[in-house]
Structures are given as structure tokens and as C-alpha cells.
Design a protein around this motif. Structure first.
Motif, short mmCIF file in Angstrom:
data_model
loop_
_atom_site.label_atom_id
_atom_site.label_comp_id
_atom_site.label_asym_id
_atom_site.label_seq_id
_atom_site.Cartn_x
_atom_site.Cartn_y
_atom_site.Cartn_z
N MET A 540 0.90 -1.09 0.13
CA MET A 540 -0.05 0.05 -0.08
C MET A 540 0.71 1.31 0.13
O MET A 540 1.81 1.34 0.64
N LEU A 542 0.09 5.59 0.16
CA LEU A 542 -0.81 6.81 0.11
C LEU A 542 -0.22 7.78 -0.73
O LEU A 542 0.91 8.13 -0.80
N TRP A 546 -1.82 13.06 1.21
CA TRP A 546 -2.93 12.29 1.99
C TRP A 546 -3.44 12.98 3.18
O TRP A 546 -2.51 13.61 4.01
N ILE A 556 -8.70 0.64 6.14
CA ILE A 556 -8.07 0.18 4.97
C ILE A 556 -8.98 -0.98 4.38
O ILE A 556 -9.77 -0.85 3.42
N PRO A 672 -11.63 1.61 2.13
CA PRO A 672 -10.83 2.71 2.77
C PRO A 672 -11.88 3.96 3.03
O PRO A 672 -12.71 4.27 2.02
N MET A 683 -5.12 6.35 -2.66
CA MET A 683 -4.62 5.11 -2.07
C MET A 683 -4.17 4.13 -3.11
O MET A 683 -5.34 3.77 -4.11
#
Length: 693
Positions: A540, A542, A546, A556, A672, A683
Motif C-alpha cells: 500500500m 498513500l 494524503w 483500509i 478505505p 490510495m
């Protein structure tokens, strides 16, 4: 002519002189003698026998030897029903007191009477005089005929006391002038409540004094019963809601139900309200509770000597909202390798704004060959050592990277930020890539590294089998589904050359500005056979802009139970998070990864890292792995597991987790969720892996 009876002469056959109140002998053509008394006659026998005697008709008003002075009609009084027949009789009394047969003429004041004395009563209620007059004389005698008639009706009971809505059966009978009781047809009415034609009375809902009236049908007679309707006592008071929580200054409306002993509601009752702690919560006469200060209060409703309560908690006022997030730092677009030697490179770039009007700081990274920002190391030697502090916005800045290998191709990137790196930094976007090759002789390449351990998910439990290995080359297929909100843009598959796992496609989840208030912009999910043990892993990143929310960086992934008893989700938490005492200055990255369980009957519970914390910043790729195992006996054995790793490092390990009463998990998804979104953010997910025993 002399009276032979008094002269002692012989009397006619069968004749005897009578005296008052003594038996009288009359001739009986049937033979023998009959007797009667001047009072208390045996009427039917006397009449029948006299009728049978053929006494010679007199031609004058005389007895045998004396004139008749009185005609006696018997009986002298009697009571008859309408249309009833009765045979009257008559005899004469001489002046000497002798009883003698006579011939009479019969007359009745009402009804019919034959000349033989047979009387038929009429239908009226009037009493009648029957008269027998001596033939050829005015001497007469009478008898009174009383009519049996209804003189009164009586209602039973004459008075009664009933509760509101109570029942009473009334009855009525008639009383004749003879004292006889008879049934009677009546019509009922009531001044309050209701009554049926058969006398079944139901009290109304209003207390007081009322009357039930019975009136004779076809007549004028009536009778009345007094009814008192009483208040039903209150047996209990129930307050709704039974409990509540409110903030100081907020209000909560309560209500109270008054009930009788059978649990039936009672209307129209006065209820008074009071608070056990007016300094924490007050209550009005209308049952409106107002929070005053943090604490607890018992609100009591009282009616008819009975009371009920509600427990009210006044919560502490929420903390003030955090200040608005600062703007995003600028992006460096002119990073270049100004010069390079066999072990050093000089970089140049133009300094940018940190988003708050001050010069930004910089994280500079390098890599041999092609750089991948998420996995590239920061510079640790030279004047480019991270963090690099800014000097002036717009100034041309240069710094040197030391410790490079000779004759090696390098790439460099940097990112501007404000705040403290790995604490509360806010990042801009990654700069352009600058490349350069160091000088000097080419050294032989190092020996190849040892083979990596089997599998690409290092903490997957042994013996597990893969049920999903999603490379995110497409959003749909391979068992995954997708749904988005209409207020946000579509998610998509985009290329990212920095993707650490499976170049180059990644899933990009879009947060459109203003799209989501405590909600997700979209959901990517897969269903599965119900399992009680599961391993999930994903990479993952961001976007650098963010935006943090008061609750953290956002939710998430979710795992859902098969019977909708709840879910567990992974979350990005602030460095300082509830229940720690935190201030607004710690809102924002870096974030720590944790979990949150929300299932009955345990409510919500947050699971923070309890082993170590691997910090997560926007713009960085991180591998996240979670392992869940259901409690042996849900709710009692207390041996459920939640365990997770960030970048291969164990962050959380809980082995005392309560799980709900369900068969297991049946759905895994990316959902999310943020509290608010003021600008478009992303994301990124690079590969997703799910396995079960």
C-alpha cells in the motif's frame, strides 16, 4: 203471621235457625247438611252447593218467617288477575240474625257478571264493586274485587362503586299490589358509561357519580341505581428511554407511562419529574432533560405515590476541533546531477514552499540502476544527508551525496515536506528523477545474492493455501467485485514504476474532494467459503497529499462475519491516539498500523501495536500482513488471535481476542474510509494475497 221459628213451630225440612259466628245448616238437595260461617267462607264449595239447592223463589223480601234485613255477598273481598273468572254467592240475614237463601240481581262496576253470580274481571287496573240486590227490594250487599297490578319496579343493585372501565350486571323485577314479585320488561339508560339492553353496564373513563335508570316498557314505572366511578390507583411508572447519554447543553426528551396492577396504561395521570443531581442534569416539568456538566444523574418520574427512573450520563465536552491541515508542500521539478566523481555526486534543485509559507525540508533518496521511491534508501552521507533543511523559497540549492561506488549508474529523487520526518511530516509529490554514473574503474560485480526464501509473503503460516492472488491488472475478475459511490470518481488500474511487488500496474482508489463523510468512496471485495483462520497481505502507498482526519489516516481493509454480527478492520492511527492524551499538533503522519474489532456483544475495541511500530508515511510503499484466528469457544475461551507485520516486522501480537458467535469470516474487502476529504487524494494497492488453512 207469627214467626214460626220464634214460636217454636216445626221448621221446614232441613232448616235450622242460625246464630252469628256459628255454623249454619242449609238444605242440601244432594242430601245431608252443608255448613258455612259468616266470616272465612269456603267459597267454591259454598257457592256450588247453594247453586245446587233449588230453594223456592220468594215473591217478597222475606225469609221463611222474617223479612230479610241484609244481603251478604261472599266473599266480601278478593283479588283477581285481569280476565280471571270467579263465582260469587249471596244469602240473606233476617232482622233476627237468621241466614236465609235469597234471590238477587247481580251488578259489577266494571267487568262482566252473570245473574248467576259468575264474574269475569276486565283488563283495567281499577278495583271493582260487585253488588247483589234482593229481588223486588233495595236491600243489597257488596263485595270488593281488587285487581292484581304492577305498582313498582325495583333495580338491583340500588348503588355500586366501580373502577374506571369496571363492569356491573343490573337486574330489575316488578312488585304487584299484592306483594308478589314478577318479571318485568324495561329499557335501561345511563348518565355515564354504557349499558346494554340486558343490563350489562361498563363504567366510563371519567370518575364521578352517575345513574343507571330502568324504565318500564309500555308503562310509566321506573327505578334508579347510583353508580360511583372511582380512579384506578397507579401501580407502577415506566420511564422511556431507561437510560441516555448527552453532552453538556444537549437535551434528551423522556416520557413516562402510568400502569395499573395488570400492566394496563392509565391516562390522564399527573406526573412530576425530579433529578438526583441537578448540577449534572436538570429535568423540566415536561420531562426534557438538559445536560449541565459531566457526571451521572437519576431522573425520577412520580405519579400516585409510585415512581420510575432513568439513568442519564452527561459526557465531557468533546475536544476542540483540530486546526485545518496545512497546505501541501511544493514539488521539485528540476532535480539534476550537477557533477559526479568516482564516489560522490553533487545535486542541484530549486527550493519550494513547505505549504505554510516557509522553505520546505527534503528527503533525498538514491538507488543503483532504476530508483523505486518506496524501497529506495535515504541519503546518509554528505550534505544531502536526510533531512535537508531549506534556506529560501525559490533559491537554487546544491548538496553532495558521498559514499558512492565507482563506475556505477545511480538515480536520485527527493520529496519536499514540512514538520518532522517520521513524526508529523506532511509531504508534497516526489520530484523528477536525476541520473548519473560515477567515474573510475569498473569493479567486478559482487556475487549473486542467495536465493530469497520461498514465497513472497514471509509471514504466511505454514501449510496455508492461496485462495486469491490479485495482481491488480484489472479491477474485476479473479473473484473480485467493485462498486463506487456516485459522488466520487471511478477507481482505476494505473502504471507505477515504483511498485515494489508486481510492476507496473497498481490499483488506484480515488478520494474525490467532498465525496466522503465518514464513508468510503468505493469497495473492492471478494467472497469466500466461511473460514475461522485467515492470512491477508497487500502492498500500500498513500498519495503525498494524503489528508489526516481527527480519527487518524483512515480505514483500509475489512473482514466480515458470515452472520452480520460484526467486522474487523485495519486502520491508520495517529502517532498519539485515543486513549492517550493527545493534542492537535500530533495529527497527521507518520501513521501506525492497527486493527479495530466491532462485533457483539463486545462493542468496539482498538488494537494498537504492542511489539514495535513501523511508521507509515504518504508517498512510501509498505507491505502489510495480517493473520486472524477465531476463538476456540467464542465469548469464553479468550484465545483468539490478531497478529500483524509491517515491512516484515512484527508490530502487533494479541492472543486474547474475543470473537463473536459466528461460523467465521465470509468476505474480505478494501473499503478505505475517511471522515472528510477536501482535495483529491489516492490510495494505491500493489498486489493482494489471501490464504487459509
Amino acid at each position: 203471621m207469627a214467626n214460626p221459628a220464634k214460636a217454636g213451630d216445626a221448621k221446614p225440612r232441613g232448616y235450622r235457625t242460625l246464630r252469628r259466628a256459628k255454623p249454619v245448616e242449609l238444605p242440601n238437595l244432594l242430601g245431608g247438611v252443608m255448613y258455612f260461617y259468616s266470616k272465612g267462607y269456603r267459597f267454591p264449595t259454598a257457592v256450588a252447593l247453594l247453586a245446587a239447592c233449588e230453594i223456592p223463589r220468594r215473591t217478597s223480601s222475606t225469609g221463611v218467617d222474617n223479612p230479610v234485613a241484609q244481603v251478604v255477598v261472599y266473599p266480601d273481598t278478593l283479588t283477581l288477575d285481569p280476565l280471571q273468572n270467579f263465582q260469587f254467592g249471596a244469602f240473606g240475614h233476617t232482622a233476627a240474625g237468621d241466614s236465609v237463601p235469597v234471590s238477587v240481581h247481580w251488578v259489577a262496576s266494571a267487568g262482566l257478571i252473570s245473574q248467576g253470580g259468575m264474574y269475569t274481571a276486565d283488563t283495567s287496573g281499577t278495583d271493582v264493586i260487585v253488588t247483589a240486590t234482593l229481588a223486588n227490594s233495595t236491600v243489597s250487599g257488596t263485595s270488593q274485587v281488587k285487581k292484581r297490578r304492577l305498582v313498582k319496579i325495583l333495580i338491583n343493585p340500588k348503588n355500586t362503586a366501580l373502577a374506571v372501565g369496571g363492569f356491573q350486571q343490573f337486574a330489575v323485577y316488578g312488585l304487584k299490589n299484592t306483594g308478589d314479585s314478577v318479571s318485568v320488561s324495561v329499557t335501561y339508560s345511563a348518565t355515564g358509561g354504557t349499558i346494554s339492553g340486558s343490563g350489562a353496564y361498563t363504567a366510563g373513563r371519567t370518575t364521578g357519580s352517575y345513574r343507571v335508570i330502568a324504565k318500564q316498557n309500555g308503562g310509566a314505572l321506573a327505578d334508579t341505581s347510583a353508580v360511583t366511578v372511582l380512579t384506578i390507583p397507579v401501580a407502577s411508572v415506566v420511564v422511556s428511554p431507561a437510560s441516555g447519554t448527552l453532552a453538556p447543553g444537549a437535551t434528551l426528551q423522556l416520557s413516562a407511562a402510568t400502569l395499573d396492577s395488570a400492566g394496563n396504561p392509565l391516562s390522564g395521570r399527573t406526573v412530576s419529574w425530579s433529578s438526583s443531581a441537578p448540577s449534572e442534569a436538570t429535568v423540566s416539568a415536561g420531562a426534557l432533560v438538559t445536560g449541565v456538566a459531566a457526571g451521572n444523574a437519576t431522573i425520577t418520574a412520580t405519579s400516585g405515590g409510585k415512581s420510575g427512573t432513568a439513568d442519564v450520563t452527561v459526557s465531557a465536552p468533546p475536544p476542540p476541533p483540530p486546526p485545518p491541515p496545512p497546505g501541501s508542500p511544493g514539488t521539485v521539478t528540476d532535480l539534476a546531477v550537477a557533477s559526479i566523481t568516482d564516489n560522490a555526486a553533487t545535486l542541484s534543485f530549486t527550493e519550494v514552499n513547505n505549504g505554510s509559507g516557509a522553505p520546505a525540508s527534503y528527503d533525498i533518496r538514491l538507488a543503483v540502476g532504476t530508483i523505486s521511491w518506496g524501497s529506495a534508501p535515504s541519503v546518509t552521507q554528505g550534505t544531502c544527508q536526510v533531512p535537508v533543511s531549506g534556506t529560501a523559497i525559490g533559491a537554487k540549492r546544491s548538496c553532495t551525496v558521498l559514499g558512492l561506488a565507482a563506475s556505477t549508474a545511480y538515480q536520485f529523487q527527493l520529496i519536499a515536506f514540512q514538520g518532522t520526518l517520521n513524526v508529523n511530516a506532511i509531504f508534497g509529490l516526489v520530484s523528477n528523477v536525476a541520473s548519473g554514473t560515477t567515474t573510475g574503474s569498473i569493479t567486478p560485480p559482487p556475487p549473486p545474492p542467495p536465493p530469497s526464501p520461498p514465497g513472497t509473503w514471509p509471514n504466511e503460516p505454514a501449510g496455508f493455501r492461496m485462495i486469491s492472488d490479485q495482481p491488480w491488472d484489472a479491477m474485476l475478475g479473479t473473484g473480485w467485485s467493485y462498486l463506487r459511490r456516485t459522488s466520487t470518481k471511478d477507481d482505476g488500474i494505473v502504471a507505477d514504476l515504483t511498485a515494489p511487488f508486481s510492476l507496473s500496474n497498481v490499483l488506484r482508489i480515488v478520494f474525490t474532494a467532498g465525496c466522503c463523510v465518514d464513508a468510503e468512496p468505493s469497495v473492492h471485495w471478494m467472497t469466500m467459503a466461511t473460514v475461522r483462520e485467515i492470512y491477508t497481505g497487500w502492498w500500500m502507498k498513500l498519495s503525498p497529499n494524503w489528508q489526516p482526519n481527527p480519527a487518524g489516516g483512515g480505514k483500509i481493509t475489512f473482514l466480515w462475519t458470515n452472520n452480520s454480527t460484526g467486522q474487523v478492520y485495519t486502520n491508520l492511527y495517529h502517532p498519539c491516539a485515543y486513549p492517550e492524551s493527545c493534542g492537535p499538533d500530533v495529527q497527521g503522519p507518520p501513521y501506525k498500523i492497527g486493527a479495530n474489532t466491532e462485533w457483539g456483544p463486545y462493542g468496539q475495541k482498538i488494537w494498537y501495536p504492542n511489539v514495535t511500530t513501523t511508521w507509515v508515511n504518504p508517498g512510501e510503499w509498505h507491505r502489510i500482513e495480517f493473520y486472524y484466528r477465531w476463538e476456540t469457544t467464542p465469548g469464553s475461551s479468550g484465545d483468539g488471535i490478531i497478529r500483524w507485520w509491517v515491512d516484515g516486522v512484527l508490530n502487533g501480537n494479541y492472543t486474547n481476542v474475543h470473537y463473536p458467535n459466528a461460523a467465521g469470516f465470509s468476505q474480505f474487502d478494501f473499503e478505505p474510509t475517511k471522515q472528510s476529504v477536501s482535495s483529491e487524494q489516492y490510495m494505491y494497492i500493489d498486489h493482494t494475497y489471501v490464504s487459509v488453512p
